[in-house]
Design an enzyme around this catalytic site. Structure first.
Site, PDB file in Angstrom:
ATOM      1  N   LEU A  33      21.775  -9.891 -33.817  1.00 41.04           N
ATOM      2  CA  LEU A  33      21.917 -11.361 -33.706  1.00 41.04           C
ATOM      3  C   LEU A  33      20.773 -12.114 -34.376  1.00 41.04           C
ATOM      4  O   LEU A  33      20.510 -13.289 -34.064  1.00 41.04           O
ATOM      5  CB  LEU A  33      22.070 -11.784 -32.232  1.00 41.04           C
ATOM      6  N   ASP A  58      19.507  -3.072 -32.543  1.00 39.98           N
ATOM      7  CA  ASP A  58      18.849  -3.247 -33.831  1.00 39.98           C
ATOM      8  C   ASP A  58      18.817  -1.897 -34.560  1.00 39.98           C
ATOM      9  O   ASP A  58      18.638  -0.856 -33.918  1.00 39.98           O
ATOM     10  CB  ASP A  58      17.408  -3.746 -33.583  1.00 39.98           C
ATOM     11  N   SER A 124      26.198  -4.602 -53.117  1.00 37.80           N
ATOM     12  CA  SER A 124      26.136  -5.899 -53.798  1.00 37.80           C
ATOM     13  C   SER A 124      26.102  -5.727 -55.303  1.00 37.80           C
ATOM     14  O   SER A 124      25.535  -4.764 -55.815  1.00 37.80           O
ATOM     15  CB  SER A 124      24.852  -6.620 -53.352  1.00 37.80           C
ATOM     16  N   THR A 126      24.298  -7.079 -57.093  1.00 36.52           N
ATOM     17  CA  THR A 126      22.879  -7.131 -57.495  1.00 36.52           C
ATOM     18  C   THR A 126      22.390  -5.783 -58.013  1.00 36.52           C
ATOM     19  O   THR A 126      21.456  -5.698 -58.783  1.00 36.52           O
ATOM     20  CB  THR A 126      22.014  -7.500 -56.271  1.00 36.52           C
ATOM     21  N   TYR A 150      15.443  -7.169 -52.132  1.00 35.53           N
ATOM     22  CA  TYR A 150      16.757  -7.130 -51.452  1.00 35.53           C
ATOM     23  C   TYR A 150      17.716  -6.261 -52.264  1.00 35.53           C
ATOM     24  O   TYR A 150      18.311  -5.313 -51.748  1.00 35.53           O
ATOM     25  CB  TYR A 150      17.332  -8.536 -51.301  1.00 35.53           C
ATOM     26  N   LYS A 154      19.557  -2.357 -51.597  1.00 36.98           N
ATOM     27  CA  LYS A 154      20.985  -2.018 -51.715  1.00 36.98           C
ATOM     28  C   LYS A 154      21.154  -0.820 -52.645  1.00 36.98           C
ATOM     29  O   LYS A 154      21.909   0.114 -52.370  1.00 36.98           O
ATOM     30  CB  LYS A 154      21.772  -3.220 -52.274  1.00 36.98           C
ATOM     31  N   TYR A 178      29.916  -6.225 -53.423  1.00 42.11           N
ATOM     32  CA  TYR A 178      30.403  -7.598 -53.315  1.00 42.11           C
ATOM     33  C   TYR A 178      29.853  -8.428 -54.466  1.00 42.11           C
ATOM     34  O   TYR A 178      28.680  -8.262 -54.819  1.00 42.11           O
ATOM     35  CB  TYR A 178      29.905  -8.275 -52.044  1.00 42.11           C
ATOM     36  N   ASN A 199      19.884 -19.089 -49.235  1.00 46.69           N
ATOM     37  CA  ASN A 199      19.526 -18.936 -50.650  1.00 46.69           C
ATOM     38  C   ASN A 199      20.719 -19.287 -51.506  1.00 46.69           C
ATOM     39  O   ASN A 199      20.589 -19.765 -52.609  1.00 46.69           O
ATOM     40  CB  ASN A 199      19.333 -17.429 -50.929  1.00 46.69           C
TER      41      ASN A 199
HETATM   42  C1  WQD Z   1      24.796 -18.533 -57.486  1.00 45.74           C
HETATM   43  C2  WQD Z   1      24.591 -19.500 -58.639  1.00 45.74           C
HETATM   44  C3  WQD Z   1      22.306 -19.962 -59.108  1.00 45.74           C
HETATM   45  C4  WQD Z   1      21.531 -22.081 -55.322  1.00 45.74           C
HETATM   46  C5  WQD Z   1      23.008 -13.722 -54.689  1.00 45.74           C
HETATM   47  C6  WQD Z   1      22.214 -12.515 -54.259  1.00 45.74           C
HETATM   48  C7  WQD Z   1      22.849 -11.889 -53.110  1.00 45.74           C
HETATM   49  C8  WQD Z   1      24.289 -11.538 -53.368  1.00 45.74           C
HETATM   50  C9  WQD Z   1      25.001 -12.550 -54.243  1.00 45.74           C
HETATM   51  C10 WQD Z   1      25.139 -10.363 -51.485  1.00 45.74           C
HETATM   52  C11 WQD Z   1      23.457 -19.097 -59.561  1.00 45.74           C
HETATM   53  C12 WQD Z   1      23.027 -21.228 -58.635  1.00 45.74           C
HETATM   54  C13 WQD Z   1      22.157 -21.378 -56.337  1.00 45.74           C
HETATM   55  C14 WQD Z   1      21.075 -23.405 -55.572  1.00 45.74           C
HETATM   56  C15 WQD Z   1      21.899 -23.244 -57.815  1.00 45.74           C
HETATM   57  N1  WQD Z   1      24.964 -11.519 -52.100  1.00 45.74           N
HETATM   58  N2  WQD Z   1      22.329 -21.953 -57.551  1.00 45.74           N
HETATM   59  N3  WQD Z   1      21.278 -23.935 -56.809  1.00 45.74           N
HETATM   60  O1  WQD Z   1      22.122 -15.478 -57.318  1.00 45.74           O
HETATM   61  O2  WQD Z   1      24.541 -14.841 -57.817  1.00 45.74           O
HETATM   62  O3  WQD Z   1      23.294 -13.689 -56.044  1.00 45.74           O
HETATM   63  O4  WQD Z   1      24.288 -13.744 -54.063  1.00 45.74           O
HETATM   64  O5  WQD Z   1      24.697  -9.331 -51.776  1.00 45.74           O
HETATM   65  O6  WQD Z   1      22.727 -12.790 -52.046  1.00 45.74           O
HETATM   66  O7  WQD Z   1      22.117 -11.566 -55.267  1.00 45.74           O
HETATM   67  O8  WQD Z   1      24.006 -16.109 -55.760  1.00 45.74           O
HETATM   68  O9  WQD Z   1      24.457 -18.150 -54.505  1.00 45.74           O
HETATM   69  O10 WQD Z   1      22.032 -17.554 -55.013  1.00 45.74           O
HETATM   70  O11 WQD Z   1      23.527 -18.343 -56.869  1.00 45.74           O
HETATM   71  O12 WQD Z   1      22.053 -23.764 -58.928  1.00 45.74           O
HETATM   72  O13 WQD Z   1      20.484 -24.105 -54.685  1.00 45.74           O
HETATM   73  O14 WQD Z   1      24.249 -20.780 -58.096  1.00 45.74           O
HETATM   74  O15 WQD Z   1      21.395 -20.264 -60.168  1.00 45.74           O
HETATM   75  O16 WQD Z   1      23.809 -19.439 -60.889  1.00 45.74           O
HETATM   76  P1  WQD Z   1      23.459 -15.048 -56.830  1.00 45.74           P
HETATM   77  P2  WQD Z   1      23.466 -17.574 -55.452  1.00 45.74           P
END
Ligand code: WQD
Length: 332
Positions: A33, A58, A124, A126, A150, A154, A178, A199
Site C-alpha cells: 500500500l 512487503d 517495461s 524502458t 528504474y 526491470k 508495457y 512522473n
Molecule cells: C511520456 C511523454 C515526455 C511528462 C515512462 C517510464 C516508465 C514507463 C513508461 C512503466 C514523453 C512527455 C511527460 C510531462 C511531458 N512505465 N511529458 N511533460 O517517459 O515514455 O516512460 O513511462 O514502466 O514509467 O519509462 O513516459 O509519461 O514520463 O512521458 O512533456 O510533465 O510525455 O517527454 O515524451 P515515458 P512519460
C-alpha cells in the site's frame, strides 16, 4: 486457477484483478500500500461482486512472504509490485535496487520453496534503452542505454527470470513489456491514482485539469516528430489488463516475452488536444526544455502477442481520455 497479484491494488494490478475475476479466476492480492489504497478492494467488489482476499505484505518482508505462500496454494503469480518513479530512481538508486530487485529475489526464493513456478512479470519498454529504430520488437537487444535505475531494475529482473528458468526447467515465465498505460475502468470507480508525485504524462494532465498543478510543462518541441513533441505508444489500461489474461492462458515451460502496446505513436500535443476535446476545456501548458533521458519516439510492434496470445488492443486514445475524465469526475 488461483492467482496471486503482487502489487494488485495498484493501477495496472487492480484493472487486471477485475478482468481475471470476470473470467472466473480466483484472485488474491498482496500489496504494501505504498503507492495505492486499500479502498480499491471495495471498488473491485462493486465492479465484479467479488472482494479479493488481501494481504498487506512487503516484498522485503521475507517472513510475511513465507507465511503467505505457506497457506496460499497459488498456481500463478503476476508480479506487479515495485517502485516506478523514474525521477526518484535517479535520486535514490539503492532504494530501487533493494526494493525491485531484492524484493523480487525474495519472491522467487519463496515461490520456489512452495513449488510455485509460474510467474508473469510486469516489465517495461524502458528495457529497450537506446535503439536505432523507434518500433520495438521483442528480439531486440535490451539493457543498453537505459537512462535510469528504474529501467535498469526491470532489465535485471528480466535477466534473473531467464536464468531461473534456465536453472529449473519447470519454471514458466512470461515477461510483459508495457508501453505507456493510460485510461481507467469504464465504471470510473478505479483509475490511476498514485500516492507519489507523478512522473508520467497522463497523471500530470489529470492534476492540471483538476488545478492541483497550474500548467503542464511540455518537455521539448524540437524532436524529429509530427509536431516536435515526444511520441509514445499509449495503451488503455483495460487492454493491458486483458493482455495479462491472455498471458496466463498461454503459459508454458521456459520464457515468453511480449510487447503490450497499440503499435501506434501519439505526440504530447496530440494527447493534450485529445484530452481537451473529451473534456471540453483548455489544458494550460507551456513548452520547456527536453527532459534528460527522453527518447523522441518509441512504440511497440505488438504482432507477436497477437500471433501467439491472440491478443491485441481494441481501445483508443479517445476511449482513454473519456474514461480518465469519467474517473476524475467520479472521484471529485
Ligand atoms: C511520456 C511523454 C515526455 C511528462 C515512462 C517510464 C516508465 C514507463 C513508461 C512503466 C514523453 C512527455 C511527460 C510531462 C511531458 N512505465 N511529458 N511533460 O517517459 O515514455 O516512460 O513511462 O514502466 O514509467 O519509462 O513516459 O509519461 O514520463 O512521458 O512533456 O510533465 O510525455 O517527454 O515524451 P515515458 P512519460
Amino acid at each position: 486457477m488461483k492467482i496471486l497479484l503482487t502489487g494488485g491494488t495498484g493501477y495496472i494490478g487492480s484493472h487486471t484483478a477485475i478482468e481475471l475475476i470476470k473470467r472466473g479466476y480466483e484472485v488474491e492480492i498482496m500489496d504494501n500500500l505504498f503507492n495505492s489504497k486499500i479502498t480499491v478492494l471495495d471498488e473491485i467488489e462493486k465492479i465484479t461482486g467479488v472482494k479479493p482476499k488481501f494481504y498487506k505484505v512487503d516484498l522485503l518482508d521475507k517472513e510475511g512472504l513465507n507465511k503467505l505462500f505457506s497457506e496460499g496454494n497459488y498456481d500463478i503469480v503476476i508480479h506487479f509490485a515495485g517502485l516506478k518513479a523514474v525521477g526518484e530512481s535517479v535520486e535514490k538508486p539503492l532504494k530501487y535496487y533493494e526494493n525491485n530487485v531484492g524484493g523480487t529475489i525474495n519472491l522467487l526464493e519463496v515461490m520456489s520453496k512452495y513449488n510455485v513456478k509460474k510467474i508473469v512479470f510486469s516489465s517495461s519498454a524502458t528495457v529497450y534503452g537506446e535503439q536505432a529504430k523507434t518500433e520495438m520488437t521483442e528480439e531486440m537487444q535490451t539493457g543498453v542505454g537505459i537512462t535510469n535505475p528504474y529501467g535498469e531494475t526491470k532489465h535485471i529482473i528480466e535477466e534473473m527470470l531467464k536464468d531461473v528458468a534456465e536453472a529449473d526447467k519447470d519454471y514458466e515465465v512470461t515477461i510483459l513489456r508495457y508501453f505507456n498505460p493510460v485510461g481507467a475502468h469504464e465504471s470510473g470507480l478505479i483509475g490511476e491514482d498514485p500516492n507519489d508525485i507523478p512522473n508520467n504524462l497522463m497523471p500530470i494532465i489529470m492534476k492540471v485539469s483538476t488545478g492541483e498543478i497550474a500548467e503542464l510543462s511540455v518537455y521539448g518541441d524540437d524532436y524529429d516528430t509530427v509536431d516536435g513533441t515526444g511520441m509514445r505508444d499509449y495503451i488503455h489500461v483495460v487492454d493491458l489488463a486483458e493482455g495479462h489474461v491472455a498471458a496466463i492462458e498461454h503459459m508454458k515451460p521456459g520464457v515468453l516475452i511480449y510487447n503490450l502496446g497499440t503499435g501506434k505513436a501519439t505526440s504530447v500535443l496530440e494527447m493534450i488536444s485529445a484530452f481537451e476535446k473529451e473534456s471540453g476545456k483548455k489544458l494550460p501548458y507551456k513548452i520547456v526544455g527536453r527532459r534528460p533521458g527522453d527518447l523522441a519516439i518509441i512504440f511497440a510492434n505488438p504482432e507477436k502477442a497477437f500471433k501467439e496470445l491472440g491478443w491485441k488492443t481494441k481501445l483508443t486514445i479517445e476511449d482513454a481520455m473519456r474514461d480518465t475524465i469519467n474517473y476524475l469526475n467520479k472521484r471529485s
